[in-house]
Design a protein around this motif. Structure first.
Motif, mmCIF file in Angstrom:
data_model
loop_
_atom_site.group_PDB
_atom_site.id
_atom_site.type_symbol
_atom_site.label_atom_id
_atom_site.label_comp_id
_atom_site.label_asym_id
_atom_site.label_seq_id
_atom_site.Cartn_x
_atom_site.Cartn_y
_atom_site.Cartn_z
ATOM 1 N N VAL A 43 -12.572 -27.379 0.336
ATOM 2 C CA VAL A 43 -11.904 -28.292 0.289
ATOM 3 C C VAL A 43 -10.688 -28.265 -0.344
ATOM 4 O O VAL A 43 -9.673 -28.756 0.067
ATOM 5 C CB VAL A 43 -12.853 -29.453 -0.208
ATOM 6 N N PHE A 44 -10.650 -27.550 -1.628
ATOM 7 C CA PHE A 44 -9.582 -27.447 -2.319
ATOM 8 C C PHE A 44 -8.522 -26.800 -1.978
ATOM 9 O O PHE A 44 -7.334 -26.952 -2.105
ATOM 10 C CB PHE A 44 -9.889 -27.187 -3.873
ATOM 11 N N ARG A 45 -8.966 -25.477 -1.108
ATOM 12 C CA ARG A 45 -7.961 -24.911 -0.398
ATOM 13 C C ARG A 45 -7.278 -25.549 0.667
ATOM 14 O O ARG A 45 -6.145 -25.422 0.729
ATOM 15 C CB ARG A 45 -8.599 -23.641 0.223
ATOM 16 N N VAL A 46 -7.751 -26.365 1.385
ATOM 17 C CA VAL A 46 -7.417 -27.264 2.469
ATOM 18 C C VAL A 46 -6.612 -28.252 1.767
ATOM 19 O O VAL A 46 -5.226 -28.398 2.024
ATOM 20 C CB VAL A 46 -8.419 -28.063 3.348
ATOM 21 N N ALA A 47 -6.761 -28.753 0.540
ATOM 22 C CA ALA A 47 -5.941 -29.723 -0.124
ATOM 23 C C ALA A 47 -4.654 -29.034 -0.630
ATOM 24 O O ALA A 47 -3.582 -29.612 -0.305
ATOM 25 C CB ALA A 47 -6.767 -30.544 -1.438
ATOM 26 N N ARG A 48 -4.481 -27.913 -0.999
ATOM 27 C CA ARG A 48 -3.376 -27.145 -1.743
ATOM 28 C C ARG A 48 -2.621 -26.918 -0.346
ATOM 29 O O ARG A 48 -1.225 -26.851 -0.436
ATOM 30 C CB ARG A 48 -3.696 -25.724 -2.205
ATOM 31 N N THR A 60 2.659 -36.494 1.786
ATOM 32 C CA THR A 60 1.790 -35.085 1.778
ATOM 33 C C THR A 60 1.286 -35.044 0.196
ATOM 34 O O THR A 60 0.067 -34.949 0.140
ATOM 35 C CB THR A 60 2.862 -33.826 1.835
ATOM 36 N N GLU A 61 2.006 -35.465 -0.727
ATOM 37 C CA GLU A 61 1.521 -35.487 -2.200
ATOM 38 C C GLU A 61 0.501 -36.567 -2.147
ATOM 39 O O GLU A 61 -0.574 -36.204 -2.872
ATOM 40 C CB GLU A 61 2.530 -35.576 -3.157
ATOM 41 N N THR A 62 0.523 -37.916 -1.561
ATOM 42 C CA THR A 62 -0.613 -38.653 -1.703
ATOM 43 C C THR A 62 -1.711 -38.223 -1.090
ATOM 44 O O THR A 62 -2.741 -38.526 -1.617
ATOM 45 C CB THR A 62 0.027 -40.035 -1.191
ATOM 46 N N ARG A 64 -2.703 -35.178 -0.590
ATOM 47 C CA ARG A 64 -3.216 -34.162 -1.280
ATOM 48 C C ARG A 64 -4.180 -34.621 -2.521
ATOM 49 O O ARG A 64 -5.294 -34.042 -2.755
ATOM 50 C CB ARG A 64 -2.309 -33.042 -1.848
ATOM 51 N N LYS A 65 -3.520 -35.593 -3.271
ATOM 52 C CA LYS A 65 -4.288 -36.119 -4.435
ATOM 53 C C LYS A 65 -5.638 -37.020 -3.826
ATOM 54 O O LYS A 65 -6.424 -36.693 -4.764
ATOM 55 C CB LYS A 65 -3.251 -36.949 -5.226
ATOM 56 N N TYR A 66 -5.347 -37.363 -2.966
ATOM 57 C CA TYR A 66 -6.501 -38.247 -2.220
ATOM 58 C C TYR A 66 -7.614 -37.099 -1.877
ATOM 59 O O TYR A 66 -8.922 -37.577 -2.371
ATOM 60 C CB TYR A 66 -6.245 -39.043 -0.908
ATOM 61 N N ILE A 67 -7.294 -36.288 -1.414
ATOM 62 C CA ILE A 67 -8.585 -35.150 -0.934
ATOM 63 C C ILE A 67 -8.934 -34.716 -2.321
ATOM 64 O O ILE A 67 -10.278 -34.368 -2.314
ATOM 65 C CB ILE A 67 -7.582 -33.933 -0.076
#
Length: 148
Positions: A43-48, A60-62, A64-67
Motif C-alpha cells: 500500500v505504501f509503495r503504491v502511495a509513493r 497527486t499530493e492530496t 498520496r496523503k489520503y492513501i
C-alpha cells in the motif's frame, strides 16, 4: 488403577492436541503477520508512486496523503485483532480496495447507493430486517467504513 492410567492417557492426548493447536496457531499467526506486513508495504509503495488521474501535482499530493493516512488508520485500528476470520476479511478488504483503486485510478472508496428501505421486502418485514439486509449488501471494500 487402570482408570487412573486411562485418565492420565486421556490428559496426555488432550495436552498433545492442545500443543498441536497452539503450534498451528503460531504458524498461522506468522503467516498472517507476513501477509499483513507485505500488504502494508505494498500500500505504501503504491502511495509513493501514485499519480492523480487529473495530472495536477496538488491532486497527486492530496491523494498520496489520503492513501497513507487511510492505511495507517485502518492498520492501527485493526492491529489488535486475534480472530483469524476477522483478520482474513480485513486482508480481503484491503486487497479489494487496493485493486479497485489501481484499476479506476481513484484512491477513495467507491460509493454505493442503496435507498432507505429499498431492498426487496416481503410482507411484514420491519426496519431491523432492512438494516440487516443493507449490512449484508455492503461490498467487502467498504466494510471498514461506517454507514452515513
Amino acid at each position: 488403577m487402570s482408570t487412573t492410567f486411562c485418565a492420565w492417557k486421556g490428559y496426555k492426548l488432550v495436552k498433545r492436541e492442545a500443543s498441536l493447536l497452539s503450534d498451528f496457531l503460531v504458524l498461522m499467526t506468522a503467516c498472517t503477520r507476513s501477509t499483513v506486513l507485505s500488504l502494508y508495504t505494498r500500500v505504501f509503495r503504491v502511495a509513493r508512486t501514485w499519480q492523480a488521474q487529473s495530472g495536477v501535482k496538488a491532486d497527486t499530493e492530496t491523494e498520496r496523503k489520503y492513501i497513507q493516512q487511510e492505511a495507517r488508520t485502518l492498520f492501527r485500528q485493526n492491529q489488535q485483532l486475534t480472530d483469524p476470520e476477522v483478520i482474513k476479511s480485513c486482508i480481503e478488504e484491503c486487497e479489494a480496495r487496493l485493486e479497485i483503486g489501481l484499476h479506476y485510478r481513484n484512491p477513495y472508496p467507491r460509493a454505493t447507493y442503496l435507498p432507505p428501505l429499498g431492498l426487496a421486502t416481503q410482507k411484514g418485514r420491519k426496519l431491523r430486517v432492512q438494516q440487516r439486509l443493507r449490512k449484508q449488501a455492503k461490498p467487502i471494500y467498504l466494510q471498514s467504513h461506517d454507514e452515513t
